[in-house]
Design a protein around this motif. Structure first.
Motif, PDB file in Angstrom:
ATOM      1  N   VAL A 140       0.843  -1.190   0.000  1.00  0.00           N
ATOM      2  CA  VAL A 140       0.000   0.000   0.000  1.00  0.00           C
ATOM      3  C   VAL A 140       0.882   1.245   0.000  1.00  0.00           C
ATOM      4  N   LEU A 141       0.538   2.195  -0.869  1.00  0.00           N
ATOM      5  CA  LEU A 141       1.238   3.468  -0.961  1.00  0.00           C
ATOM      6  C   LEU A 141       0.275   4.586  -0.579  1.00  0.00           C
ATOM      7  N   PHE A 142       0.694   5.457   0.340  1.00  0.00           N
ATOM      8  CA  PHE A 142      -0.091   6.627   0.728  1.00  0.00           C
ATOM      9  C   PHE A 142       0.499   7.833   0.015  1.00  0.00           C
ATOM     10  N   VAL A 143      -0.363   8.677  -0.561  1.00  0.00           N
ATOM     11  CA  VAL A 143       0.108   9.800  -1.368  1.00  0.00           C
ATOM     12  C   VAL A 143      -0.566  11.102  -0.944  1.00  0.00           C
ATOM     13  N   CYS A 144       0.264  12.153  -0.841  1.00  0.00           N
ATOM     14  CA  CYS A 144      -0.233  13.511  -0.668  1.00  0.00           C
ATOM     15  C   CYS A 144       0.569  14.405  -1.613  1.00  0.00           C
ATOM     16  N   LEU A 145       0.544  15.683  -1.412  1.00  0.00           N
ATOM     17  CA  LEU A 145       1.194  16.588  -2.349  1.00  0.00           C
ATOM     18  C   LEU A 145       2.720  16.536  -2.275  1.00  0.00           C
ATOM     19  N   GLY A 146       3.290  16.731  -1.094  1.00  0.00           N
ATOM     20  CA  GLY A 146       4.749  16.810  -0.981  1.00  0.00           C
ATOM     21  C   GLY A 146       5.408  15.691  -0.213  1.00  0.00           C
TER      22      GLY A 146
ATOM     23  N   ASP B 159      -0.310  -2.603  -4.708  1.00  0.00           N
ATOM     24  CA  ASP B 159      -1.659  -3.121  -4.939  1.00  0.00           C
ATOM     25  C   ASP B 159      -2.705  -2.020  -4.774  1.00  0.00           C
ATOM     26  N   LEU B 160      -2.408  -1.085  -3.861  1.00  0.00           N
ATOM     27  CA  LEU B 160      -3.370  -0.052  -3.501  1.00  0.00           C
ATOM     28  C   LEU B 160      -2.622   1.259  -3.282  1.00  0.00           C
ATOM     29  N   ILE B 161      -3.122   2.330  -3.888  1.00  0.00           N
ATOM     30  CA  ILE B 161      -2.567   3.660  -3.690  1.00  0.00           C
ATOM     31  C   ILE B 161      -3.694   4.527  -3.140  1.00  0.00           C
ATOM     32  N   LEU B 162      -3.503   5.012  -1.906  1.00  0.00           N
ATOM     33  CA  LEU B 162      -4.521   5.803  -1.232  1.00  0.00           C
ATOM     34  C   LEU B 162      -4.080   7.261  -1.182  1.00  0.00           C
ATOM     35  N   CYS B 163      -4.913   8.135  -1.737  1.00  0.00           N
ATOM     36  CA  CYS B 163      -4.600   9.561  -1.877  1.00  0.00           C
ATOM     37  C   CYS B 163      -5.292  10.385  -0.797  1.00  0.00           C
TER      38      CYS B 163
ATOM     39  N   LEU C 132      -5.582  12.494  -6.221  1.00  0.00           N
ATOM     40  CA  LEU C 132      -6.255  11.383  -6.892  1.00  0.00           C
ATOM     41  C   LEU C 132      -6.331  11.637  -8.399  1.00  0.00           C
ATOM     42  N   ALA C 133      -6.738  12.834  -8.787  1.00  0.00           N
ATOM     43  CA  ALA C 133      -6.829  13.172 -10.215  1.00  0.00           C
ATOM     44  C   ALA C 133      -5.461  13.130 -10.874  1.00  0.00           C
ATOM     45  N   HIS C 134      -4.441  13.639 -10.181  1.00  0.00           N
ATOM     46  CA  HIS C 134      -3.081  13.610 -10.720  1.00  0.00           C
ATOM     47  C   HIS C 134      -2.635  12.173 -10.977  1.00  0.00           C
ATOM     48  N   LEU C 135      -2.869  11.284 -10.012  1.00  0.00           N
ATOM     49  CA  LEU C 135      -2.444   9.898 -10.171  1.00  0.00           C
ATOM     50  C   LEU C 135      -3.244   9.171 -11.245  1.00  0.00           C
TER      51      LEU C 135
END
Length: 159
Positions: A3-9, A81-85, A91-94
């Protein structure tokens, strides 16, 4: 399961999400789920999480000192497997960045939480004060319980 967690920076929300979920998994004795975090932007690559993020985490028993910011890569869509924004902008960028043969499911982080959190974002506390970081931590703690429950109900390595 990865699992990957994503934010802006990758210095506020996503490393805190990684730390909170990692702590929940450890407490439950679950070691078959791998976690990481990344940012859509490259401004903070190689830097530790924001000092306010680290302070909030440390006050609640979570050590983020080993984490360093990185930017999302196209390979992440195959490696996870999962990328949580954290928010709809990420989300739109990814979704624009995702290759056609992406393996990862990309979703809004709070869509994985129970109750009325579906569709809600994790606000960016970067420009505010310490109370914003506290609030984000509380949101992520609430979401982490449901995320861990959902992840552990799926077979290891499942997507």
């Amino acid at each position: 399961m990865r699992v990957l967690f994503v934010c802006l920076g990758n210095i506020c929300r996503s490393p805190l999400a990684e730390g909170v979920v990692r702590a929940r998994l450890a407490k439950a004795g679950i070691d078959h789920i791998e976690l990481d975090s990344a940012g859509c932007g490259d401004w903070h690559v190689g830097q530790p999480p924001d000092r306010r993020t680290m302070a909030v985490a440390k006050a609640r028993g979570i050590d983020l000192s080993a984490l360093r910011a990185r930017q999302v890569r196209v390979e992440d869509f195959h490696d996870f497997d999962l990328i949580l924004c954290a928010d709809r902008s990420n989300l739109a960028h990814l979704r624009r960045m995702a290759p056609p043969d992406a393996r990862a499911t990309v979703a809004l982080l709070r869509d994985w939480a129970e109750g009325g959190d579906a569709g809600l974002e994790v606000p960016d506390p970067y420009s505010g004060g310490q109370e914003g970081f506290e609030s984000v931590h509380d949101m992520l703690e609430a979401a982490a319980e449901a995320i861990v429950a959902r992840l552990t109900s799926r077979p290891a390595g499942g997507g």
